[in-house]
Write a protein that holds these residues in place. Structure first.
Motif, mmCIF file in Angstrom:
data_model
loop_
_atom_site.group_PDB
_atom_site.id
_atom_site.type_symbol
_atom_site.label_atom_id
_atom_site.label_comp_id
_atom_site.label_asym_id
_atom_site.label_seq_id
_atom_site.Cartn_x
_atom_site.Cartn_y
_atom_site.Cartn_z
ATOM 1 N N GLY A 694 0.801 -1.215 0.000
ATOM 2 C CA GLY A 694 0.000 0.000 0.000
ATOM 3 C C GLY A 694 0.832 1.262 0.000
ATOM 4 O O GLY A 694 1.860 1.358 -0.680
ATOM 5 N N HIS A 695 0.372 2.205 0.801
ATOM 6 C CA HIS A 695 0.963 3.538 0.810
ATOM 7 C C HIS A 695 2.206 3.527 1.688
ATOM 8 O O HIS A 695 2.151 3.873 2.862
ATOM 9 N N ARG A 696 3.313 3.115 1.145
ATOM 10 C CA ARG A 696 4.554 3.028 1.909
ATOM 11 C C ARG A 696 5.732 3.406 1.011
ATOM 12 O O ARG A 696 5.580 3.631 -0.183
ATOM 13 N N GLY A 697 6.917 3.452 1.609
ATOM 14 C CA GLY A 697 8.142 3.702 0.864
ATOM 15 C C GLY A 697 8.092 5.003 0.091
ATOM 16 O O GLY A 697 7.545 6.004 0.559
ATOM 17 N N VAL A 698 8.621 4.947 -1.097
ATOM 18 C CA VAL A 698 8.744 6.159 -1.902
ATOM 19 C C VAL A 698 7.388 6.803 -2.163
ATOM 20 O O VAL A 698 7.271 8.018 -2.346
ATOM 21 N N ARG A 699 6.338 5.976 -2.123
ATOM 22 C CA ARG A 699 4.990 6.528 -2.391
ATOM 23 C C ARG A 699 4.616 7.580 -1.348
ATOM 24 O O ARG A 699 3.934 8.561 -1.659
ATOM 25 N N LEU A 700 5.089 7.392 -0.126
ATOM 26 C CA LEU A 700 4.830 8.390 0.921
ATOM 27 C C LEU A 700 5.503 9.709 0.569
ATOM 28 O O LEU A 700 4.929 10.780 0.696
ATOM 29 N N GLY A 701 6.741 9.573 0.127
ATOM 30 C CA GLY A 701 7.537 10.760 -0.179
ATOM 31 C C GLY A 701 7.021 11.501 -1.394
ATOM 32 O O GLY A 701 7.319 12.685 -1.585
ATOM 33 N N ASP A 740 9.778 2.353 -10.348
ATOM 34 C CA ASP A 740 10.004 2.998 -11.639
ATOM 35 C C ASP A 740 10.968 4.163 -11.463
ATOM 36 O O ASP A 740 11.003 4.811 -10.416
ATOM 37 N N VAL A 741 11.699 4.444 -12.540
ATOM 38 C CA VAL A 741 12.694 5.514 -12.473
ATOM 39 C C VAL A 741 12.043 6.872 -12.210
ATOM 40 O O VAL A 741 12.658 7.770 -11.626
ATOM 41 N N SER A 742 10.785 7.025 -12.630
ATOM 42 C CA SER A 742 10.130 8.324 -12.461
ATOM 43 C C SER A 742 10.063 8.709 -10.978
ATOM 44 O O SER A 742 10.239 9.867 -10.615
ATOM 45 N N GLU A 743 9.826 7.708 -10.128
ATOM 46 C CA GLU A 743 9.764 7.980 -8.678
ATOM 47 C C GLU A 743 11.121 8.487 -8.190
ATOM 48 O O GLU A 743 11.208 9.406 -7.369
ATOM 49 N N LEU A 744 12.166 7.889 -8.728
ATOM 50 C CA LEU A 744 13.511 8.273 -8.292
ATOM 51 C C LEU A 744 13.880 9.659 -8.775
ATOM 52 O O LEU A 744 14.561 10.410 -8.077
ATOM 53 N N LYS A 745 13.402 9.985 -9.964
ATOM 54 C CA LYS A 745 13.699 11.342 -10.474
ATOM 55 C C LYS A 745 12.987 12.375 -9.603
ATOM 56 O O LYS A 745 13.546 13.416 -9.277
ATOM 57 N N HIS A 746 11.767 12.038 -9.246
ATOM 58 C CA HIS A 746 10.979 12.945 -8.399
ATOM 59 C C HIS A 746 11.714 13.206 -7.077
ATOM 60 O O HIS A 746 11.893 14.354 -6.655
ATOM 61 N N GLN A 747 12.167 12.155 -6.436
ATOM 62 C CA GLN A 747 12.842 12.299 -5.139
ATOM 63 C C GLN A 747 14.242 12.901 -5.305
ATOM 64 O O GLN A 747 14.730 13.585 -4.414
ATOM 65 N N ALA A 748 14.855 12.673 -6.478
ATOM 66 C CA ALA A 748 16.193 13.231 -6.726
ATOM 67 C C ALA A 748 16.118 14.756 -6.786
ATOM 68 O O ALA A 748 17.010 15.459 -6.303
ATOM 69 N N GLU A 749 15.040 15.220 -7.361
ATOM 70 C CA GLU A 749 14.841 16.663 -7.468
ATOM 71 C C GLU A 749 14.785 17.280 -6.061
ATOM 72 O O GLU A 749 15.456 18.274 -5.762
ATOM 73 N N LEU A 750 13.981 16.631 -5.191
ATOM 74 C CA LEU A 750 13.879 17.095 -3.795
ATOM 75 C C LEU A 750 15.244 17.052 -3.110
ATOM 76 O O LEU A 750 15.639 17.972 -2.399
ATOM 77 N N ILE A 787 16.609 2.613 -14.156
ATOM 78 C CA ILE A 787 16.768 3.090 -12.772
ATOM 79 C C ILE A 787 18.228 3.473 -12.501
ATOM 80 O O ILE A 787 18.504 4.468 -11.826
ATOM 81 N N ALA A 788 19.153 2.711 -13.067
ATOM 82 C CA ALA A 788 20.570 2.993 -12.830
ATOM 83 C C ALA A 788 20.981 4.348 -13.377
ATOM 84 O O ALA A 788 21.950 4.957 -12.913
ATOM 85 N N ALA A 789 20.236 4.840 -14.366
ATOM 86 C CA ALA A 789 20.584 6.146 -14.933
ATOM 87 C C ALA A 789 20.350 7.245 -13.899
ATOM 88 O O ALA A 789 20.991 8.297 -13.935
ATOM 89 N N ALA A 790 19.427 6.999 -12.947
ATOM 90 C CA ALA A 790 19.074 8.038 -11.980
ATOM 91 C C ALA A 790 19.656 7.769 -10.593
ATOM 92 O O ALA A 790 19.340 8.478 -9.637
ATOM 93 N N THR A 791 20.464 6.719 -10.442
ATOM 94 C CA THR A 791 20.960 6.353 -9.101
ATOM 95 C C THR A 791 22.435 5.967 -9.141
ATOM 96 O O THR A 791 22.943 5.550 -10.184
ATOM 97 N N GLU A 792 23.081 6.090 -7.993
ATOM 98 C CA GLU A 792 24.507 5.723 -7.917
ATOM 99 C C GLU A 792 24.714 4.375 -7.250
ATOM 100 O O GLU A 792 25.796 3.829 -7.268
ATOM 101 N N PHE A 793 23.692 3.880 -6.582
ATOM 102 C CA PHE A 793 23.815 2.533 -5.995
ATOM 103 C C PHE A 793 22.459 1.850 -5.925
ATOM 104 O O PHE A 793 21.411 2.513 -5.923
#
Ligand code: PEP
Ligand code: MG
Length: 921
Positions: A694-701, A740-750, A787-793
């Motif tokens: 459900g509503h957990r992890g990156v979805r909260l952020g 999905d990478v989109s979630e990571l881009k969103h949080q990367a911006e923050l 996903i690796a394009a938006a993350t270092e590990f």
């Protein structure tokens, strides 16, 4: 060419060799190797383990070619030994012993003195001039044979205490009482002759058959019984515990008898090339004059020490072999050196001295407990007997684990007075409630109780109870008895031969002088010293002060390439992790600051935050929460100064934190300035049908960016302050439950926004950090390339990844996974042991795709599997940089990582001075 089932050895050569354990079994391979090395071994032959399989396939029938091969081999034995099997004038006697690929001490059967019949007895008497000896040998044959061949192998199941061996034993006791004899050796020739008659009549009465008087019948009965004992109850139990497959089978070793009971110049003994309980590099063993091997290993008599250097305290009155037979001892010692140099490992040997002449009956790699395995590996590496790669393979993860377990607290022990002392057969400490039978040990342990199994003597029949117990204590028996060997192999604390203890299993109590200990009472044992204490002494972990442990772990670090980090959520855990050798924190679950001691205030503020309705309300609550978050992160980063710390943003579903207590709800409502009904409505709105998905992890952020912002600010401010204070903070920001990478881009911006703001506040250009994600949803593994394009590990969260790959709820497996395992539909619990075929496949794919995008992508694992040895080896194989596990498992992971290198044959010499590659740096 027809398949060979029989392998001869003796006279300085053998048809087999030491590497053929699978075919010859351990004992047969050892005998062949010793014969090839020119060590004196009575001639004999080994019937292969493959014949055991044939025997069971043919429903207990032997093929005709086996009989021919046995006859031929026997003729060679006769020639070398200068005697003939069944010859009335010059009879050869043989033993029939089991021997599986892996040793199973005392779990299968042995028959000695085969070939003694009414026809051969006079010949042997004439030859030895010792009728007492001959009748003693005969009564032993009858005792063993009727038990092993005529009862057990025939499938007769007598009532408790009514087995033929026990019945014959009682006849012997009766005779001894009638004659006023204390020892067996006090019985005269005539007594033994009469006893033999009584035995035979008893056998006819109980088993309805006469004792066989024909050598060939005895021989084949013995061979059959050994094969049958492979499927005996205790052998099956032991195999199940040890994970030995049923289809391995046992070999049968038929070997010319040599006698340790031919008088004062004869003896028998069992020894270890090094002390198996401590690892100390001294020849260690036990012996008995004028006895047969079974007397030493059966645990019924407490034997004499082998030499002066290893004489245990309290044995001053007993003669050592070194003093009693110095020349033979020197010869034995030379064989000890030869065997150690040859095998480059500690050997467990059996020998017999017949009228001053030394014969070796067995050599095999000796069982050992954790502390001694570690010490031997370290010493043998230093002695250049083995390489570092071999050294790390000498200790199993289970053995290393023993060193991480508690010992009795030395301070408390110094204050306590031992009620009894025995031989330190299995070191370490243990506390438990006393039980007196193996079955109670199993039952009580099932109820979650810690038990100490107390027995009069060690007995392999107790194998299940020994396994279930924390520790074993016996009144009689020696260090080399089978049961002590088995206990030690399992790393159990074990004290044997504590003679002051009087065990009364019927009354379920033991007594030491006037002190009585009843079933259920607590005892504490120090198996390293052999001391027994009343009550429950406190325990402590002793590994850190153990210099061998420290040296061994250094060797592991030299060999391994995989980094090892710890999962730690508090500064105390972080310190513990460092102490155990963690090279960083691979998972800091920040939500854990809201559980446990001292968490009331932050938890209250978190609750305020989750029950907020508007952004403004939530931001206000987060502001209040912020100092706690920052302080917590700062303390952990400080504890790990100079090492990386992977800090995960808030992961769990928020409703987990909804208070259930009325007073807590009231305080919350008041603080939020809302009614109880409104609070209940807000709490209800957080409820989910399936919160794990459900509503957990990156979805909260994403829904509440202010939550991520607060956490990120806490991380960056903590790091900036530590850097200003001259410390090295290396935070790694980790986003959970991504798909999905989109979630990571969103949080990367923050992340970037918060970083820039905090850096500006502290007047810094950049606050060093990494940005990465957990891979714990199958889709994330599949989309790892993007996903690796938006993350270092990446850090594989194999708890959730296993849950979602199998579709098994990780919180609900208790009701069905054990059943699947029992029905052999699942090999193991996939939440404990990584499912390499399924979950592992997804991981491989994720690694491949991630590294295709970003070749230097740092990859680790932080699920529970990071501390499980087979999973760690998998992580090494698939090219991860590190594993992360709970602090106490860090040493195990370091060992498993080193073993992964050693096993893949990377034993190529490394460049001098090459340090452990901290794979994750
Ligand atoms: C995981 O899912 O493997 C993991 C480490 O995260 P958690 O156990 O906190 O869900
Ligand atoms: Mg998870």
């Amino acid at each position: 060419m027809a398949k060979r089932f029989v392998y001869f050895f003796g006279g300085g050569r053998a048809e087999g060799e030491g590497t053929m354990k699978e075919v010859l079994g351990g004992k047969g391979a050892g005998l062949a190797e010793m014969a090839n090395l020119g060590i004196p071994v009575p001639a004999g032959f080994t019937i292969s383990t493959e014949m055991c399989t044939v025997y069971y396939q043919n429903r207990g029938k032997f093929p005709a070619e086996l009989r021919t091969a046995v006859d031929k081999a026997m003729a060679r034995v006769e020639k070398i030994m200068g005697m003939r099997f069944g010859d009335p004038a010059n009879p050869l006697l043989v033993s029939c012993r089991s021997g599986a690929r892996r040793s199973m001490p005392g779990m299968m059967e042995t028959v000695l003195n085969i070939g003694l019949t009414s026809k051969t007895i006079p010949g042997l008497i004439a030859k030895t001039g010792n009728p007492r000896f001959v009748y003693d040998a005969y009564r032993r044959l009858i005792q063993m044979y009727s038990d092993v061949v005529m009862e057990k192998a025939a499938g007769v199941e007598p009532a408790e205490g009514m087995g033929i061996r026990a019945q014959l034993e009682r006849e012997m006791q009766k005779l001894k009482a009638a004659k006023g004899c204390k020892q067996d050796t006090d019985l005269t020739e005539d007594d033994l002759k009469a006893l033999v008659g009584t035995y035979k009549a008893k056998i006819q009465e109980v088993l309805g058959k006469p004792f066989p008087d024909e050598p060939q019948e005895q021989l084949w009965g013995g061979i059959r019984a050994v094969f049958q004992s492979w499927m005996g109850k205790r052998a099956c139990s032991y195999r199940r515990i040890e994970g030995i497959p049923d289809d391995w089978g046992t070999a049968v070793n038929v070997q010319a008898m040599v006698f340790g009971n031919m008088g004062d110049t004869s003896a028998t003994g069992v020894a270890f090339t090094r002390n198996p309980a401590t690892g100390d590099n001294h020849f260690y063993g036990e012996w008995l004059p004028n006895a047969q091997g079974e007397d030493v290993v059966a645990g019924i008599r407490t034997p004499n020490p082998l030499n002066e250097a290893t004489r245990p305290a309290g044995t001053e009155h007993l003669p050592s072999l070194e003093r009693a037979m110095p020349a033979t001892y020197r010869e034995l010692h030379a064989i000890r050196n030869k065997l150690e140099r040859h095998y480059r490992d500690m050997q467990d040997i059996e020998f017999t001295i017949q009228e001053g002449r030394l014969w070796m009956l067995q050599t095999r790699v000796g069982k050992r407990n954790g502390p001694s395995a570690v010490r031997m590996a370290v010493d043998m590496l230093k002695e250049k007997l083995i390489t570092a790669e071999q050294a790390v393979l000498r200790v199993t993860p289970g053995q290393l684990d023993e060193l991480l377990h508690p010992i009795l607290d030395p301070a408390a022990e110094a204050q306590a007075k031992a009620i009894a002392k025995g031989l330190p057969a299995g070191p370490g400490g243990a506390c438990g409630q006393v039980v007196f039978t193996a079955s109670s040990a199993v039952e009580w342990a099932k109820q979650g109780k810690k038990v100490i199994l107390v027995r009069e003597e060690t007995n392999p029949e107790d194998v299940e109870g020994m396994r279930a117990a924390e520790a074993i204590l016996t009144a009689r028996g020696g260090m080399t008895s089978h049961a002590a060997l088995v206990a030690r192999g399992w790393g159990k604390c074990c004290i044997v031969g504590a003679g002051a203890i009087h065990v009364d299993p019927h009354a379920r109590q033991l007594a030491v002088d006037s002190t009585v200990v009843r079933e259920g009472d607590w005892l504490s044992l120090n198996g390293t010293k052999g001391a027994v204490y009343l009550g429950r002494l406190p325990m402590v972990v002793g590994s850190e002060e153990n210099p061998y442990f420290v040296a061994f772990m250094k060797t592991c670090d030299k060999v391994r390439r995989l980094g090892v980090r710890a999962n730690a959520d508090t500064p105390a855990d972080a310190a513990k992790a460092r102490q155990f050798g963690a090279q960083g924190i691979g998972l800091f679950r920040t939500e854990h600051m809201f559980y446990g001691k001292g968490a009331e205030e932050p938890l209250f503020k978190l609750r305020k935050m989750i029950h907020s309705k508007t952004v403004a309300e939530r931001r206000k609550a987060l502001e209040e929460l912020f100092p706690h978050i920052k302080a917590d992160i700062k303390a952990t980063l400080a504890a790990m100064d100079g090492l990386p710390v992977t800090i995960r943003l808030l992961d769990p579903p928020l409703h987990e934190f909804v208070p259930s207590r009325e007073d807590e709800r009231a305080r919350l409502a008041q603080s939020l300035n809302i009614t109880m009904a409104e609070l209940a409505a807000r709490a209800d709105a957080l409820r989910e049908t399936n919160p794990m998905m459900g509503h957990r992890g990156v979805r909260l952020g994403i829904t509440y960016p202010e939550i991520s912002e607060t956490w990120l600010r806490g991380i960056f401010e903590a790091a900036a302050e530590l850097i200003k204070e001259g410390k090295k903070a290396l935070p790694e920001i980790m986003i959970p439950v991504t798909c999905d990478v989109s979630e990571l881009k969103h949080q990367a911006e923050l992340t970037k926004q918060v970083h820039d703001a905090v850096a500006a506040k502290y007047g810094m250009k950049k606050i060093p950090h990494l940005y990465g994600t957990m891979i714990e949803i199958p889709r994330a593994a599949l989309r790892a390339g993007e996903i690796a394009a938006a993350t270092e590990f990446f850090s594989f969260g194999t708890n959730d990844l296993t849950q979602m790959t199998y579709g098994f709820s990780r919180d609900d497996i208790g009701s069905f996974v054990p059943d699947l395992i029992e029905k052999k539909l699942l090999p193991a619990d996939p939440f404990q042991m990584l499912d390499q075929a399924g979950v592992g496949e997804l991981m491989k794919l994720g690694i491949e795709r991630g590294r295709a995008t970003r070749p230097n992508l740092k990859i680790g694992i932080c699920g529970e599997h990071g501390g499980e040895p087979s999973s760690v080896k998998f992580c090494h194989k698939v090219g991860m940089n590190y594993v992360s596990c709970s602090p106490f498992r860090v040493p195990i992971a370091r060992l498993a990582a080193a073993q992964a290198v050693a096993e893949e044959g990377a034993a190529k010499p490394k460049k001098a001075g090459k340090k452990v590659v901290e794979g994750d740096k």
